[in-house]
Write a protein that holds these residues in place. Structure first.
Motif, PDB file in Angstrom:
ATOM      1  N   GLY A 188      15.346  64.844  37.839  1.00 13.60           N
ATOM      2  CA  GLY A 188      14.450  65.609  36.987  1.00 13.60           C
ATOM      3  C   GLY A 188      14.159  64.796  35.742  1.00 13.60           C
TER       4      GLY A 188
ATOM      5  N   ALA B 107       7.000  71.248  37.442  1.00 15.73           N
ATOM      6  CA  ALA B 107       7.561  70.813  38.734  1.00 15.73           C
ATOM      7  C   ALA B 107       6.468  70.635  39.792  1.00 15.73           C
TER       8      ALA B 107
ATOM      9  N   SER C 137      15.921  68.714  37.577  1.00 17.07           N
ATOM     10  CA  SER C 137      15.439  69.431  36.381  1.00 17.07           C
ATOM     11  C   SER C 137      16.523  70.368  35.888  1.00 17.07           C
TER      12      SER C 137
ATOM     13  N   THR D 224       9.692  66.612  38.014  1.00 19.96           N
ATOM     14  CA  THR D 224      10.771  66.364  38.969  1.00 19.96           C
ATOM     15  C   THR D 224      10.262  65.534  40.140  1.00 19.96           C
TER      16      THR D 224
END
Ligand code: PLP
Length: 344
Positions: free
Chosen positions: A216, A178, A77, A203
């Motif tokens: 990511g 995430a 990410s 991610t």
């Protein structure tokens, strides 16, 4: 929102690097590749990777119900976020808004790119203070970062608050998901078609157990993805990563099993934490970690470290005085944590 106005002039003007393989990758004719100065002897890795990661994006698109053209993959990410900064924020001119306490990379990237950062504190229970956020918007505000579930607090942000911001903000709203796989709340991916200024990042580093491969993912409108695609390094996702990611997305049974175990373990940890007198507060979590407030975070952090248990001391973060962030480990690791906590 006017996307054209958000893009940096230099990005609009530039031509992207045309890689040797771009035009031919998708053809399965019997081609002889003498264009990229590779070593011709096959070893599984002698060729450059697909710069557009089509096989991987097709898998992701099917999984998420989107088009491959709405997906950009990054080297973690972190690369995705860096590309967003470099596409839309003019150094020494533009600004971003972050909601603190939150993930540290937004500030690092703002500093690295010479971008002003306005921090708006979350409320005492780590929700969005919408009036304060709207008040922080400036004519040069290009990006607004919302981390949900939030790191380090662990909670999901209110949908109505995010909707209000999506409506009012003329820049891009980046929702960092995430930790989305650890919660039952819906992803904002469902809402991409409704909001042209919405960008969602996910991610494989957390729930998928693949922090080591660095993958990511950014989901947005085709127009936003095209801008990011234009500036990304041509071969940013290596062949090993593409292969590992495709395999993880194709076979998710193991991941699902692990997720269930992690959530069970999280419940157990919460139960045990509640019995410990010097843990003063447990914050509600939708992630694979728990934020706790203790009597003295520096002391408890050192004590745990001396017993070989490493947690994250967040005491210096906005609104996190005396807070520790603890990741949910395996059953054995958590048992060791609890045993140790009980001896302190
Ligand atoms: C861990 C984490 C990431 C993951 O970053 P990668 O570069 O993909 O490993 C992104 N955002 C937040 C909020 C995180 O906590």
């Amino acid at each position: 929102m006017n996307l054209n106005k958000l893009i940096r002039p230099a990005v609009k003007a530039m031509k992207s690097y045309s890689s040797a393989r771009d035009e031919f990758e998708s053809q399965d004719k019997d081609l002889v590749f003498l264009d990229a100065n590779e070593n011709p002897f096959p070893n599984g890795l002698n060729r450059y990777p697909d710069p557009q990661q089509m096989q991987l994006k097709n898998k992701l698109a099917a999984l998420k119900g989107l088009r491959p053209s709405q997906i950009l993959c990054g080297n973690g990410s972190d690369e995705v976020l860096d590309l967003i900064f470099r596409a839309f924020c003019e150094p020494n001119e533009d600004g971003i808004i972050t909601l603190t306490p939150t993930y540290g990379m937004y500030a690092v990237l703002a500093n690295l790119n010479g971008i002003q950062q306005q921090c708006v504190s979350l409320t005492a229970d780590f929700q969005i203070d919408v009036p304060a956020v709207l008040n922080a918007i400036r004519p040069n505000s290009k990006l607004l970062f919302i981390c949900s579930p939030n790191n380090p607090s662990g909670n999901v942000m209110s949908r109505t608050a995010i909707k209000e911001i999506l409506k009012a903000f003329k820049g891009l709203v980046v929702i960092d998901e995430a930790y989305i796989d650890f919660t039952d709340t819906e992803s904002w991916l469902e809402d991409l078609s409704e909001h042209p200024n919405l960008v969602v990042t996910q991610t494989l580093s957390k729930a998928y157990g693949l922090a080591g491969i660095r993958l990511g993912i950014c989901y947005a409108t085709e127009e936003i993805i095209a801008v990011l695609n234009k500036i990304k390094p041509p071969y940013n996702i290596n062949s090993l990563t593409q292969k590992a990611a495709i395999s993880a997305i194709s076979q998710r049974e193991n991941t699902k099993q692990q997720l269930k175990t992690i959530l069970d373990q999280r419940t157990k940890l919460i139960r045990e934490f509640k019995k410990i007198a010097w843990i003063e507060k447990l914050y509600p979590t939708d992630a694979n970690f728990i934020l706790i407030r203790v009597d003295n975070a520096n002391l408890r952090y050192e004590q745990l470290k001396n017993k070989g248990i490493i947690v994250r001391n967040r005491t210096r973060e906005d609104g996190c005085t005396n807070c520790l962030r603890i990741t949910v480990g395996t059953a054995e690791e958590n048992k060791r944590l609890i045993n140790t906590l009980n001896t302190l």
